[in-house]
Enzyme design. Structure first.
Site, PDB file in Angstrom:
ATOM      1  N   ILE A   1     114.756  72.419   8.311  1.00 47.26           N
ATOM      2  CA  ILE A   1     115.801  72.220   7.314  1.00 47.26           C
ATOM      3  C   ILE A   1     116.827  73.334   7.438  1.00 47.26           C
ATOM      4  O   ILE A   1     116.474  74.491   7.728  1.00 47.26           O
ATOM      5  CB  ILE A   1     115.227  72.126   5.871  1.00 47.26           C
ATOM      6  CG1 ILE A   1     116.319  71.812   4.848  1.00 47.26           C
ATOM      7  CG2 ILE A   1     114.399  73.328   5.515  1.00 47.26           C
ATOM      8  CD1 ILE A   1     115.804  71.448   3.453  1.00 47.26           C
ATOM      9  N   CYS A   2     118.101  72.977   7.248  1.00 43.72           N
ATOM     10  CA  CYS A   2     119.202  73.935   7.201  1.00 43.72           C
ATOM     11  C   CYS A   2     119.342  74.657   8.540  1.00 43.72           C
ATOM     12  O   CYS A   2     119.408  74.037   9.585  1.00 43.72           O
ATOM     13  CB  CYS A   2     118.981  74.881   6.025  1.00 43.72           C
ATOM     14  SG  CYS A   2     120.433  75.807   5.502  1.00 43.72           S
ATOM     15  N   ALA A   3     119.357  75.975   8.516  1.00 47.12           N
ATOM     16  CA  ALA A   3     119.456  76.770   9.742  1.00 47.12           C
ATOM     17  C   ALA A   3     118.193  76.664  10.588  1.00 47.12           C
ATOM     18  O   ALA A   3     118.200  77.000  11.769  1.00 47.12           O
ATOM     19  CB  ALA A   3     119.722  78.237   9.404  1.00 47.12           C
TER      20      ALA A   3
ATOM     21  N   SER B   1     116.907  68.282   8.146  1.00 51.69           N
ATOM     22  CA  SER B   1     117.632  68.120   6.894  1.00 51.69           C
ATOM     23  C   SER B   1     118.742  69.161   6.788  1.00 51.69           C
ATOM     24  O   SER B   1     118.770  70.125   7.547  1.00 51.69           O
ATOM     25  CB  SER B   1     116.651  68.227   5.721  1.00 51.69           C
ATOM     26  OG  SER B   1     117.270  67.864   4.510  1.00 51.69           O
TER      27      SER B   1
END
Length: 191
Positions: A107-109, A155
């Site tokens: 998720i994200c980075a 995500s």
């Protein structure tokens, strides 16, 4: 019992980490929180200053310790994601899971760790928008909130953490459990 490893390092994004661990545990998934490169202090200081004590330290384990787990999760938070991306053992675990068709989730980075572990080249994936350019040359980049392509789940960021966690539950233990949790937690998310 279905089981998951959720990695944590200094700089991990609290919401992405905590929501995933909490929702998985509500679904009766055995979750092992694994600290990476935390040194002698024994806790991770997250991106907003929250301190979290992991269940175990990666450095005190071997690759065989994780062989029976079903899912490995990398949360975001740039500093934490960079630590996880650069850790050889984390990359080996992620690659092993992916190659054995076990679930891997970012998720994200955190998606930068997927690329560093050579996971899913050419597959559909997403990340925090700031990493689009870096990841677009490796993945079929999507701006969807959560992207599932086979055993790879990605995500966008903190605001997508509930949908991400519920998607993981759906993939691991079924849509019925995920839907039940969604109702119990009063989330506005739909799968």
């Amino acid at each position: 019992m279905v089981s998951a490893i959720v990695f944590i390092a200094n700089g991990t994004e609290e919401m992405e980490f905590t929501i995933v661990v909490d929702v998985l545990r509500r679904a009766n998934v055995k979750v092992q929180v694994v600290g990476v490169e935390l040194g002698h202090v024994g806790y991770a200081e997250c991106s907003r200053g929250v301190k979290i004590v992991p269940d175990s330290a990666l450095e005190a384990s071997s690759l065989n310790d994780w062989a029976d787990y079903d899912l490995a999760v990398i949360p975001g938070g740039l500093k934490g994601a960079e630590t996880l991306r650069d850790n050889t053992t984390v990359k080996q675990i992620l690659s092993s899971f992916y190659d054995k068709q076990k679930h891997v989730a970012f998720i994200c980075a955190g998606t930068i760790a997927a690329k560093a572990a050579n996971i899913g080249q050419g597959r559909k994936a997403t990340s925090y928008p700031a990493f689009k350019e870096e990841l677009s040359n490796y993945y079929d980049y999507s701006e969807d909130r959560v992207v599932v392509d086979g055993n790879l789940v990605t995500s966008r960021g903190p605001g997508t953490a509930f949908l991400f966690a519920l998607t993981l539950v759906s993939n691991l233990v079924g849509k019925e459990v995920s839907s039940k949790l969604e109702k119990e937690m009063l989330t506005a998310t739909t799968l």
